[in-house]
Design an enzyme around this catalytic site. Structure first.
Site, short mmCIF file in Angstrom:
data_model
loop_
_atom_site.label_atom_id
_atom_site.label_comp_id
_atom_site.label_asym_id
_atom_site.label_seq_id
_atom_site.Cartn_x
_atom_site.Cartn_y
_atom_site.Cartn_z
N ASP A 6 0.86 -1.21 0.00
CA ASP A 6 0.00 0.00 0.00
C ASP A 6 0.89 1.25 0.00
OD1 ASP A 6 -0.83 0.61 3.50
OD2 ASP A 6 0.93 -0.38 2.62
N ASP A 11 6.72 1.17 1.89
CA ASP A 11 6.40 0.18 0.85
C ASP A 11 7.23 0.45 -0.41
OD1 ASP A 11 3.80 1.08 2.37
OD2 ASP A 11 3.38 -0.97 1.71
N ASN A 33 -2.47 2.84 3.41
CA ASN A 33 -1.93 4.18 3.67
C ASN A 33 -2.73 5.25 2.94
OD1 ASN A 33 0.30 3.55 5.35
ND2 ASN A 33 1.43 2.80 3.56
N THR A 116 2.82 -5.99 2.78
CA THR A 116 3.34 -4.89 3.60
C THR A 116 2.26 -3.84 3.88
OG1 THR A 116 4.09 -3.64 1.66
CG2 THR A 116 5.66 -5.22 2.64
N PHE A 156 -0.97 -0.54 12.57
CA PHE A 156 -1.89 -0.07 11.53
C PHE A 156 -2.36 -1.17 10.57
CE2 PHE A 156 -3.94 2.98 8.85
CZ PHE A 156 -3.68 2.61 7.54
N ASN A 157 -1.44 -1.95 10.00
CA ASN A 157 -1.83 -2.95 9.00
C ASN A 157 -2.82 -3.97 9.56
OD1 ASN A 157 -0.21 -1.81 7.03
ND2 ASN A 157 1.53 -3.17 7.43
N HIS A 231 9.58 0.18 8.03
CA HIS A 231 8.87 -1.05 8.39
C HIS A 231 8.91 -2.12 7.29
CE1 HIS A 231 6.88 1.29 11.61
NE2 HIS A 231 6.59 2.20 10.70
N ASP A 232 8.37 -1.77 6.13
CA ASP A 232 8.06 -2.77 5.10
C ASP A 232 9.29 -3.40 4.48
OD1 ASP A 232 5.25 -0.76 3.98
OD2 ASP A 232 5.42 -2.21 5.61
O1 RIB Z 1 2.40 0.40 10.83
C1 RIB Z 1 3.30 0.47 9.76
C2 RIB Z 1 2.68 -0.04 8.51
O2 RIB Z 1 1.57 0.76 8.16
C3 RIB Z 1 3.62 0.05 7.28
O3 RIB Z 1 3.32 -0.99 6.39
C4 RIB Z 1 3.27 1.36 6.66
O4 RIB Z 1 3.52 1.39 5.25
C5 RIB Z 1 1.79 1.39 6.91
O5 RIB Z 1 1.17 0.64 5.90
CA CA Z 2 2.74 -0.49 4.09
#
Ligand code: RIB
Ligand code: CA
Length: 303
Positions: A6, A11, A33, A116, A156-157, A231-232
């Site tokens: 996303d 990403d 996102n 991701t 979040f994901n 993160h991703d």
């Molecule tokens: O919490 C971090 C995640 O949420 C990452 O994948 C970032 O790109 C958002 O999607």
């Molecule tokens: Ca992401």
């Protein structure tokens, strides 16, 4: 691998690293996102930047159950603010990401799914094709962890689509999890952003602009951060550079009903002789300097 994403700043770098170091069978996009139209547009732009002709298919435009929520407070209105980006050169190949995932896994052995973003596409594919969980090599996902970001307990994901995450974590396939306790150790400090900038005469400054926007979103909102957590990228590096990580085998479940814990990944860390069988490889530590060297190497490989 199939990268389900996303974009989203982190990403974008996961895409660049995958294009350089992985056998990238295709990219699928999901709302997260930003709305699906924007995450798909951003994926098209990044694939152009890294010279990848990988297949690109858009997927779910909302979570399985709850209404969509976007993270423009982190990634900006475009989902990838911070630079003047070139127009994408090609459209997505289709809007049928789920079919692409199913067909590609059935036609290839040893496919890793690398989500991701929210796990909506992956859950839909696993549900529509029950044979998938046994066919894939595994799922290397960014999500969850021992702390939250969207809520005190939920990342979040996972938070955006807990029903999808519960389906994925219980599907029986090997799962590698890059949670926030790991990814917060992988921050794009100003020095590392400068190294990205110096890695490519054309796209270096553009990518650094994206990172500096992303960095402001993080440093302004967090105590003690020197830059954005990448993160991703961890979910891709976990497969292409596995030696950079320490991990543990843990039972992990997703809470979908809690008042304060909906979207939480519950990791069983109890030091008991008798405890539930592990369901995930939980990434615990990363060699961040080496990980960033890989990012710079991937940026340098852009045309
Ligand atoms: O919490 C971090 C995640 O949420 C990452 O994948 C970032 O790109 C958002 O999607
Ligand atoms: Ca992401």
């Amino acid at each position: 691998m199939i990268l389900d994403c996303d974009p989203g700043h982190d990403d974008a770098f996961a895409l660049i690293v995958a294009a350089k170091f992985a056998d990238l069978l295709g990219v699928t996009t999901v709302a997260g996102n930003a709305p699906l139209e924007l995450t798909t547009r951003n994926a098209r732009i990044i694939l152009d930047l890294c010279g990848s002709r990988a297949a690109l298919h858009s997927g779910a435009n909302k979570p399985l159950v709850q209404p969509p929520v976007f993270a423009d407070y982190v990634h900006g209105k475009s989902g990838m603010d911070g630079a003047v980006l070139p127009e994408p050169s090609r459209p997505a190949d289709s809007t049928r990401a789920i079919d692409f995932i199913i067909d590609t896994v059935r036609a290839n052995s040893d496919v890793w799914l690398v989500p991701t973003g929210p796990l909506t596409n992956i859950a839909l594919a696993l549900t529509r094709a029950p044979d998938l969980a046994k066919r894939i090599a595994g799922i290397s996902l960014m999500g969850g962890g021992r702390l939250g970001n969207r809520t005190p307990t939920a990342e979040f994901n996972i938070w955006l689509d807990p029903e999808a995450a519960a389906t994925v974590f219980s599907c029986g396939a090997p799962i590698t999890m890059a949670g926030l306790h790991l990814t917060h150790e992988f921050q794009a400090s100003p020095t590392r952003i400068a190294a990205v900038e110096a890695s490519h005469p054309r796209v270096g400054s553009l990518l650094a602009g994206l990172l500096r926007f992303f960095s402001k979103s993080y440093v302004d909102r967090h105590v003690g951060f020197v830059g954005p957590a990448m993160h991703d990228v961890c979910s891709v590096l976990a497969l292409t550079h596995a030696h950079l990580f320490e991990s543990s085998q843990k039972f992990v479940a997703v809470d979908v009903n809690g008042n304060h814990t909906r979207g939480m990944t519950v990791i069983d860390d109890r030091q008991l002789v008798q405890r539930p069988a592990a369901t995930a490889t939980v990434l615990e530590r990363i060699d961040a300097d080496a990980g960033f060297a890989a990012i710079c190497e991937a940026v340098a490989a852009c045309p």
